[in-house]
Design a protein around this motif. Structure first.
Motif, mmCIF file in Angstrom:
data_model
loop_
_atom_site.group_PDB
_atom_site.id
_atom_site.type_symbol
_atom_site.label_atom_id
_atom_site.label_comp_id
_atom_site.label_asym_id
_atom_site.label_seq_id
_atom_site.Cartn_x
_atom_site.Cartn_y
_atom_site.Cartn_z
ATOM 1 N N PRO A 1 105.484 -21.702 63.024
ATOM 2 C CA PRO A 1 104.759 -21.846 61.762
ATOM 3 C C PRO A 1 103.416 -21.130 61.824
ATOM 4 C CG PRO A 1 104.630 -23.854 63.044
ATOM 5 C CD PRO A 1 105.610 -22.965 63.739
ATOM 6 N N GLU A 2 102.953 -20.719 60.653
ATOM 7 C CA GLU A 2 101.713 -19.950 60.608
ATOM 8 C C GLU A 2 100.531 -20.794 61.074
ATOM 9 O OE1 GLU A 2 100.581 -18.694 56.746
ATOM 10 O OE2 GLU A 2 99.517 -16.923 57.501
ATOM 11 N N VAL A 3 100.415 -21.974 60.490
ATOM 12 C CA VAL A 3 99.366 -22.877 60.943
ATOM 13 C C VAL A 3 99.990 -24.221 61.275
ATOM 14 C CG1 VAL A 3 97.447 -21.849 59.706
ATOM 15 C CG2 VAL A 3 98.902 -23.504 58.551
ATOM 16 N N ARG A 4 99.342 -24.922 62.135
ATOM 17 C CA ARG A 4 99.848 -26.215 62.528
ATOM 18 C C ARG A 4 98.696 -27.092 62.951
ATOM 19 N NH1 ARG A 4 103.295 -27.271 67.733
ATOM 20 N NH2 ARG A 4 102.396 -29.345 67.813
ATOM 21 N N GLU A 5 98.783 -28.349 62.544
ATOM 22 C CA GLU A 5 97.765 -29.300 62.920
ATOM 23 C C GLU A 5 98.156 -29.867 64.280
ATOM 24 O OE1 GLU A 5 95.782 -33.192 60.700
ATOM 25 O OE2 GLU A 5 97.608 -32.237 59.997
ATOM 26 N N CYS A 6 97.335 -29.634 65.276
ATOM 27 C CA CYS A 6 97.678 -30.075 66.625
ATOM 28 C C CYS A 6 96.757 -31.218 67.013
ATOM 29 C CB CYS A 6 97.540 -28.919 67.611
ATOM 30 S SG CYS A 6 98.032 -29.351 69.289
ATOM 31 N N LEU A 7 97.373 -32.346 67.301
ATOM 32 C CA LEU A 7 96.585 -33.544 67.570
ATOM 33 C C LEU A 7 96.320 -33.652 69.059
ATOM 34 C CD1 LEU A 7 97.337 -36.876 65.823
ATOM 35 C CD2 LEU A 7 96.214 -36.793 68.018
ATOM 36 N N ASP A 8 95.082 -33.610 69.432
ATOM 37 C CA ASP A 8 94.697 -33.735 70.835
ATOM 38 C C ASP A 8 94.085 -35.110 71.020
ATOM 39 O OD1 ASP A 8 92.840 -31.691 73.143
ATOM 40 O OD2 ASP A 8 93.452 -33.765 73.268
ATOM 41 N N TRP A 9 94.805 -35.954 71.765
ATOM 42 C CA TRP A 9 94.333 -37.343 71.772
ATOM 43 C C TRP A 9 93.195 -37.592 72.745
ATOM 44 C CZ3 TRP A 9 94.637 -40.079 76.178
ATOM 45 C CH2 TRP A 9 95.578 -39.712 77.107
ATOM 46 N N THR A 10 92.826 -36.603 73.547
ATOM 47 C CA THR A 10 91.593 -36.812 74.304
ATOM 48 C C THR A 10 90.401 -36.756 73.355
ATOM 49 O OG1 THR A 10 91.264 -34.497 74.809
ATOM 50 C CG2 THR A 10 92.604 -35.773 76.338
ATOM 51 N N GLU A 11 90.571 -35.999 72.276
ATOM 52 C CA GLU A 11 89.524 -35.969 71.258
ATOM 53 C C GLU A 11 89.830 -36.925 70.117
ATOM 54 O OE1 GLU A 11 86.683 -34.301 71.399
ATOM 55 O OE2 GLU A 11 87.266 -33.584 73.383
ATOM 56 N N ARG A 12 91.106 -37.283 70.008
ATOM 57 C CA ARG A 12 91.585 -38.091 68.894
ATOM 58 C C ARG A 12 91.315 -37.407 67.569
ATOM 59 N NH1 ARG A 12 92.188 -44.094 69.869
ATOM 60 N NH2 ARG A 12 93.719 -43.398 68.404
ATOM 61 N N ARG A 13 91.374 -36.107 67.575
ATOM 62 C CA ARG A 13 91.126 -35.316 66.375
ATOM 63 C C ARG A 13 92.101 -34.145 66.373
ATOM 64 N NH1 ARG A 13 85.850 -35.587 64.807
ATOM 65 N NH2 ARG A 13 86.426 -34.225 63.097
ATOM 66 N N SER A 14 92.231 -33.526 65.242
ATOM 67 C CA SER A 14 93.126 -32.380 65.146
ATOM 68 C C SER A 14 92.375 -31.077 65.358
ATOM 69 C CB SER A 14 93.790 -32.351 63.769
ATOM 70 O OG SER A 14 94.668 -33.434 63.621
ATOM 71 N N HIS A 15 93.113 -30.120 65.830
ATOM 72 C CA HIS A 15 92.580 -28.760 65.875
ATOM 73 C C HIS A 15 93.678 -27.804 65.414
ATOM 74 C CE1 HIS A 15 94.085 -29.622 70.021
ATOM 75 N NE2 HIS A 15 94.744 -28.509 69.771
ATOM 76 N N LEU A 16 93.335 -26.552 65.352
ATOM 77 C CA LEU A 16 94.251 -25.603 64.718
ATOM 78 C C LEU A 16 95.242 -25.013 65.699
ATOM 79 C CD1 LEU A 16 94.938 -24.179 62.082
ATOM 80 C CD2 LEU A 16 93.388 -22.344 62.756
ATOM 81 N N GLY A 17 96.526 -25.173 65.405
ATOM 82 C CA GLY A 17 97.577 -24.580 66.221
ATOM 83 C C GLY A 17 98.351 -23.556 65.413
ATOM 84 N N GLY A 18 99.544 -23.277 65.864
ATOM 85 C CA GLY A 18 100.371 -22.309 65.151
ATOM 86 C C GLY A 18 99.962 -20.878 65.455
ATOM 87 N N GLN A 19 100.597 -19.941 64.768
ATOM 88 C CA GLN A 19 100.299 -18.515 64.983
ATOM 89 C C GLN A 19 98.828 -18.203 64.765
ATOM 90 O OE1 GLN A 19 102.723 -15.413 63.147
ATOM 91 N NE2 GLN A 19 104.169 -17.016 62.573
ATOM 92 N N LEU A 20 98.302 -18.794 63.688
ATOM 93 C CA LEU A 20 96.933 -18.488 63.344
ATOM 94 C C LEU A 20 95.974 -19.072 64.376
ATOM 95 C CD1 LEU A 20 95.791 -16.844 61.153
ATOM 96 C CD2 LEU A 20 95.525 -18.874 59.735
#
Lengths: 230, 230
Positions: free
Chosen positions: A169-188
DNA sequence: AGCACGATTCGGCCCCGGCCGAACAGTCGG
DNA sequence: CCGACTGTTCGGCCGGGGCCGAATCGTGCT
């Protein structure tokens, strides 16, 4: 007789199976695994793993994120990780010698790091939040890139071909639970990491494979982006 | 595949039963219960409870103390209590609103308190240690009162009739896991508490049922006892 | 010695649940 | 539309384990 005994036993019962525990242990690295990966990793049939995974999700230990025909699974949060570590300590084993423990302890990893091939850590999360706040990304019902965002990414040379017809997918919301927040995944997300490195916003740290150091230019770039939106 | 999954699952399996969990929860008060008490409390046959209890002891969650024809059971230590509390927190329940949590937090309870009808807390433990070190009690293969000890207790008026034919043992080693140390129980322990109150060594605290305050006289009495032995 | 009582062991019952393979459902790509 | 692939559901098998009651053992009391 007390209600707590019933529910507590049921909860413990979820962890009372080698396969399910092995799944949780594998997920202690904080990343999302796909169902077949997990099935293969613990050595059971996919059908068996499927049942285990739904049980773990229903019990609240795992969260799932369905994407295409895949099902990605992660630990639900830092609290469940703490329970598992506590159990591990009770049997006298060190459960996590892995990257996670270091990620929490090592401030260099906490500030910025790679998660697979994209940006994570506090700075990665902040950048993601800024893109969202500035309307370059929109998260209403699935994450998408807005027109404005598309211009910004293109201007930075970080936009892959619009029809780069991979399966990813072009963009994806990636949840990192050490931060308990999302960051940007995917191709972009991957492209953005490359841009950040190319622009000198971050640089890799010798000896720590996943660590990134945010430069002055990186802090400035984020500040500029935030200022432009207000 | 990793060994940890196997052992961790087995450990969780011990807690994966209502009856066994109910036992642990009951023992969270830090005191020793007898096997039939526990069987009745969780509502199963004595035979069933017996199997559960051996399982819990074998798993290291409980310790047992056999005395006459009875079998007393306690939580093995503060660490297992922590695991159980952690599990309880994971299912969103407060496991221990009881005296124990307070006992750890409240320094007034930590210094001296009653455990049933005898002395516990730091001062109670210290007194017990002193009696042992001074040869008034002997712990070689079962706790007994020595001749010297018998004189000392008698002198203080704390010696119940030698053939006060109750079913209760004269002395008993009572393990308090908030201190992780033993203190004196049994008939003599109860008598000693009465003497300590009568002599003004300790006094009760209003509003805190189990709390005891050690007076100057109490500290002095303990110091004298220690000095007499050296 | 005899009795009472706490605890344990044993046999048997039964249900729960982990496991697999086969069939089916969605999704992606040609 | 037709494979290729991921996941899920459904029987069916089988072992484990919680439960009880009856018998047994050991201890303490009279």
């Amino acid at each position: 007789m007390p209600l707590s005994a019933e529910s507590l036993a049921r909860f413990a019962g979820v962890l009372a199976d080698r396969s399910r525990v092995a799944v949780c242990l594998a997920l202690m690295d904080g990343r999302a695994w796909t169902a077949t990966e997990l099935a293969h990793h613990v050595g059971v049939a996919r059908s068996t793993a499927s049942e285990h995974l739904t049980a773990l999700v229903r019990a609240g230990l795992l969260v799932e994120r369905r994407q295409g025909r895949s099902r990605y699974l992660q630990l639900a949060g830092a609290d469940v990780a703490a329970v598992i570590e506590g159990l591990g300590a009770a049997v006298g084993e060190r459960v996590v010698p892995s990257s996670l423990r270091r990620a929490r302890a090592d401030t260099r990893l906490a500030e910025a790091r790679t998660c697979y091939d994209h940006l994570a850590g506090r700075w990665g999360v902040a950048l993601y939040d800024t893109l969202l706040a500035g309307g370059r990304l929109s998260a209403d019902g699935g994450l998408v890139v807005t027109q404005e965002g598309r211009r910004w990414f293109a201007a930075g040379g970080a936009l892959p071909g619009p029809a780069s017809g991979g399966r990813r997918p072009e963009v994806r919301e990636c949840l990192d639970w050490t931060e308990r927040r999302s960051h940007l995944g995917g191709q972009l997300g991957a492209a953005l990491l490359l841009r950040a490195l190319a622009s000198g916003w971050v640089q890799r740290v010798d000896g720590l494979p996943r660590a990134l150091q945010v430069t002055e230019a990186g802090h400035q770039a984020l500040a500029d982006l935030q200022a432009a939106d207000s």
